[in-house]
Motif scaffolding. Structure first.
Motif, short mmCIF file in Angstrom:
data_model
loop_
_atom_site.label_atom_id
_atom_site.label_comp_id
_atom_site.label_asym_id
_atom_site.label_seq_id
_atom_site.Cartn_x
_atom_site.Cartn_y
_atom_site.Cartn_z
N TYR A 148 -0.66 -5.68 -1.63
CA TYR A 148 -0.45 -4.56 -0.71
C TYR A 148 0.29 -3.41 -1.37
O TYR A 148 0.10 -2.24 -1.01
CB TYR A 148 0.34 -5.02 0.53
CG TYR A 148 -0.35 -6.07 1.36
CD1 TYR A 148 -1.73 -6.11 1.48
CD2 TYR A 148 0.40 -7.04 2.03
CE1 TYR A 148 -2.36 -7.09 2.23
CE2 TYR A 148 -0.22 -8.02 2.80
CZ TYR A 148 -1.60 -8.04 2.89
OH TYR A 148 -2.21 -9.00 3.64
N LEU A 149 1.16 -3.73 -2.33
CA LEU A 149 1.90 -2.67 -3.02
C LEU A 149 1.00 -1.87 -3.97
O LEU A 149 1.16 -0.67 -4.11
CB LEU A 149 3.07 -3.28 -3.82
CG LEU A 149 4.21 -3.88 -3.00
CD1 LEU A 149 5.22 -4.54 -3.91
CD2 LEU A 149 4.89 -2.81 -2.15
N ALA A 150 0.07 -2.55 -4.61
CA ALA A 150 -0.75 -1.89 -5.64
C ALA A 150 -2.04 -1.29 -5.12
O ALA A 150 -2.51 -0.26 -5.63
CB ALA A 150 -1.06 -2.90 -6.75
N TRP A 151 -2.63 -1.90 -4.09
CA TRP A 151 -3.98 -1.51 -3.68
C TRP A 151 -4.08 -0.08 -3.13
O TRP A 151 -5.03 0.64 -3.47
CB TRP A 151 -4.52 -2.50 -2.65
CG TRP A 151 -6.02 -2.58 -2.62
CD1 TRP A 151 -6.86 -2.22 -1.60
CD2 TRP A 151 -6.88 -3.05 -3.67
NE1 TRP A 151 -8.16 -2.44 -1.94
CE2 TRP A 151 -8.20 -2.96 -3.21
CE3 TRP A 151 -6.64 -3.55 -4.95
CZ2 TRP A 151 -9.29 -3.35 -3.97
CZ3 TRP A 151 -7.72 -3.93 -5.72
CH2 TRP A 151 -9.02 -3.83 -5.23
N PRO A 152 -3.13 0.38 -2.29
CA PRO A 152 -3.23 1.77 -1.82
C PRO A 152 -3.25 2.77 -2.97
O PRO A 152 -4.01 3.76 -2.92
CB PRO A 152 -1.98 1.94 -0.95
CG PRO A 152 -1.67 0.56 -0.48
CD PRO A 152 -2.01 -0.33 -1.64
N ALA A 153 -2.45 2.52 -4.01
CA ALA A 153 -2.43 3.44 -5.15
C ALA A 153 -3.78 3.46 -5.85
O ALA A 153 -4.24 4.52 -6.29
CB ALA A 153 -1.33 3.03 -6.12
N LEU A 154 -4.44 2.31 -5.94
CA LEU A 154 -5.74 2.25 -6.60
C LEU A 154 -6.78 3.04 -5.81
O LEU A 154 -7.59 3.79 -6.39
CB LEU A 154 -6.18 0.80 -6.75
CG LEU A 154 -7.40 0.55 -7.63
CD1 LEU A 154 -7.06 0.81 -9.09
CD2 LEU A 154 -7.91 -0.88 -7.47
#
Length: 660
Positions: A148-154
């Protein structure tokens, strides 16, 4: 009811948690039930990508505060409640040193980083000692939270490069392929990293994310396509549950079964959300093939409880197993009922009210209660660890030190017991270089635990001891499967042959062999398979003994130690904490521990080879009816079947009389 609700996804959640619970509760009919976690990963990738892509498409941006507030409402309250309840129950069940260790695990679980802690301590999810860790199942929740921490940035990166579906597919696809390639490589090279490290599980989330980007029109052109995809997906999930096992290298290629199956089931329901919304029921869903099964009310109910049930089921079965090591089927069913009841209470009293309440609101202020919950869990677990350490008394500390004391061989040089990858034997020499005689100790870690009394006995007989030891590698010429490497143990075969050649060339007075002789027979096997495996083991032992006999080298085989039902150090430490005598609580019936019939087979092989002696010291551990883990006030075993070094020292006299 929201238009985006899909009962098939709720049913998939039920299948996922059902597989995990069945596996952890010992249902042998579903040896691959652990793959239910992979189903959860794909569902998360699907749902989060759907929501984020929709928001990016509508507004051109993401409200990250709102996104994380929703995640906090969904996950934190129930998880913190279970962590605190598990810590509280652990005070009465776990020994203080276990409380201290697992409280540190609870700290990382509260911060959604326990997967990293497990990597630090090299916990194997499939290892026997994992069954005493009541927080190990939080690893998957940690992986999800890190996703959840990384996916929005991707997804924001994809939108910044070029808005639209194609760039999102490209970015998610590249990330997923890189993750999958690394996962394949490390499944063999570093299995724990492939299993626990979130970047190496990202491809499973990416698979769910990519599935959301499949054009709806592509699936609507043929009426039969979606039901066919759904049934195929369910078949793949069933194959994963029935055919996978802890012996296979996982995740790797095998994780494609549950991942692909889940993707296909999700695709089979694409475009049907509005149908469900209009009817507000299951009528039209029942015409959609597999959705009829996944929409059944029992599956919907379990799916609703799936998060709470996942949280509760593991500490329930772990603590039950500690209180009653040999759980019967009715007792396991009772544990299942208890876990389900706790899940219902947690859902209605904590999980659902927290998700619907306003105390975690959208916006930056949502971080305050979220961080407070996380900090509370970390603080309580930290305080509990220090309290537990103060409760470790002299007896508890003595048990801990006895279990940790290495053998003479490993105390001198850890590499004297070669690791899994080593193929070149390393002889370690103990005693005077000019001693009149030489004795070789040859085998695996079960030979290593005899090194302490053997070396001391040899000194008094003007003899030096040379060790040839390799972890999990028996002296018998028997190719085996390594449960840590998840493949055939080819390094052992190469190491053994070179060791035998080196020993014969050195021509010692005596070769002493000890090994985990029935390691390949400890699992449940059909009668025919057990007979074949026994014959293969006999042939391997005979071949090794004959090689030495033909070279004129005498050999002594020490009968293997008993296999206890529980880890001796933990069981004794808990008994002392409960103010109970370790015996008979931690003892194991001789019929289950001593393997007398297998030993008789071993003796027959040994005695059929010239110049070979069989040494049986089993009566030092076992009486007529039971085998003991505390003997003469000392801890006899450091785990289930390795001798504690301090107790091994007391066997110097009997071993000297048998060999010298």
């Amino acid at each position: 009811m929201a238009a985006s609700f899909r009962p098939d996804i709720q049913g998939l959640r039920a299948l996922a948690v059902g597989g995990v619970v069945a596996y952890h509760f010992g249902l042998t009919a579903l040896p691959g039930g652990f793959a239910g976690v992979d189903i959860f990963f794909v569902i998360s990738g699907w749902l989060i990508t759907t929501h984020l892509m929709q928001e990016i498409g509508d507004t051109g941006r993401l409200d990250l505060w709102r996104f994380y507030a929703r995640r906090a409402r969904r996950l934190l309250p129930a998880a913190l409640f279970v962590i605190l309840a598990t810590l509280a129950a652990g005070y009465f069940i776990l020994a203080p040193q276990e409380q201290a260790l697992y409280s540190r695990g609870a700290m990382f679980a509260s911060a959604y980083a326990i997967n990293l802690w497990l990597l630090r301590w090299s916990f194997d999810y499939f290892a026997a000692d994992a069954t005493s860790n009541p927080f190990i199942h939080f690893w998957s929740l940690s992986v999800e939270e890190q996703f959840y921490l990384a996916w929005p940035a991707l997804l924001l990166l994809a939108a910044w490069l070029r808005p639209g579906r194609r760039m999102a597919v490209a970015v998610i696809g590249v990330a997923g392929l890189a993750s999958f390639a690394a996962c394949l490589w490390l499944t063999s090279a570093a299995p724990a990293w492939a299993f626990y490290f979130s970047p190496l599980r990202a491809w499973e989330f990416a698979a769910g994310g990519l599935a959301t980007l499949v054009p709806v029109a592509l699936l609507q052109r043929r009426a039969w396509l979606r039901p066919a995809l759904g049934w195929l997906g369910l078949a793949l999930i069933a194959a994963a549950y029935l055919c996978l096992s802890e012996d296979l290298p996982f995740p790797g290629w095998y994780a494609l079964l549950p991942v692909a199956g889940t993707v296909l089931v999700l695709l089979s329901g694409v475009g049907q959300e509005q149908t469900y919304r209009r009817t507000n029921g299951l009528t039209n869903w029942q015409a959609l093939g597999p959705a009829a099964t996944l929409s059944l009310q029992p599956l919907q109910w379990i799916g609703t409880l799936s998060y709470s049930l996942y949280l509760w089921h593991w500490p329930v079965i772990v603590y039950a197993g500690m209180l009653a090591p040999d759980l019967t089927v009715p007792q396991r069913l009772g544990c299942g009922v208890l876990a389900l009841a706790l899940s219902v209470l947690t859902y209605h009293l904590i999980e659902n009210p927290a998700r619907r309440g306003r105390w975690l609101t959208a916006g930056a202020r949502a971080l305050v209660p979220a961080l407070a919950l996380t900090g509370a869990g970390v603080a309580v677990a930290y305080a509990n660890a220090h309290l537990a350490e103060r409760n470790i008394g002299p007896e508890q500390r003595g048990i801990e030190q006895a279990a940790e004391k290495p053998s003479i061989a490993r105390a001198l040089d850890k590499s004297c017991l070669a690791d899994f990858q080593t193929v070149t034997p390393k002889p370690c020499v103990f005693g005077a270089a000019d001693a009149a005689h030489t004795v070789v100790l040859f085998g695996d870690s079960h030979a290593d635990h005899w090194s302490t009394p053997l070396i001391e006995a040899a000194k008094r007989n003007d003899t030096k001891v040379v060790t040839y030891l390799k972890s999990s590698c028996r002296a018998s010429r028997l190719s085996t499967f390594n449960t840590v490497l998840k493949r055939d143990y080819t390094e052992c075969d190469a190491w053994r042959e070179q060791a035998i050649a080196d020993i014969i060339q050195a021509r010692p007075r005596l070769v002493v062999i000890s090994e985990f002789s029935i390691g390949n027979l400890t699992r449940d096997l059909p009668a025919a398979a057990r007979a074949a495996e026994t014959a293969r083991w006999q042939a391997g032992l005979r071949s090794t003994l004959q090689a030495f006999s033909r070279a004129g080298v005498e050999t002594a085989v020490i009968r293997d130690t008993p296999i206890n039902a529980s880890f001796a150090d933990s069981c004794v430490a808990r008994a002392l904490w409960w103010r109970e005598a370790p015996s008979p609580h931690c003892d194991t019936p001789r019929a289950d521990a001593a393997n007398d019939s297998t030993a008789a087979t071993e003796r027959a092989v040994v005695m059929s080879v010239p110049d070979t002696l069989y040494v049986d010291l089993t009566d030092r551990f076992c009486g007529a009816t039971a085998c003991h883990v505390v003997i003469g006030g000392q801890l006899a075993f450091r785990d289930r079947h390795h001798l504690a070094t301090a107790f091994a020292e007391t066997l110097e006299g009997p071993l000297e009389r048998a060999l010298f």
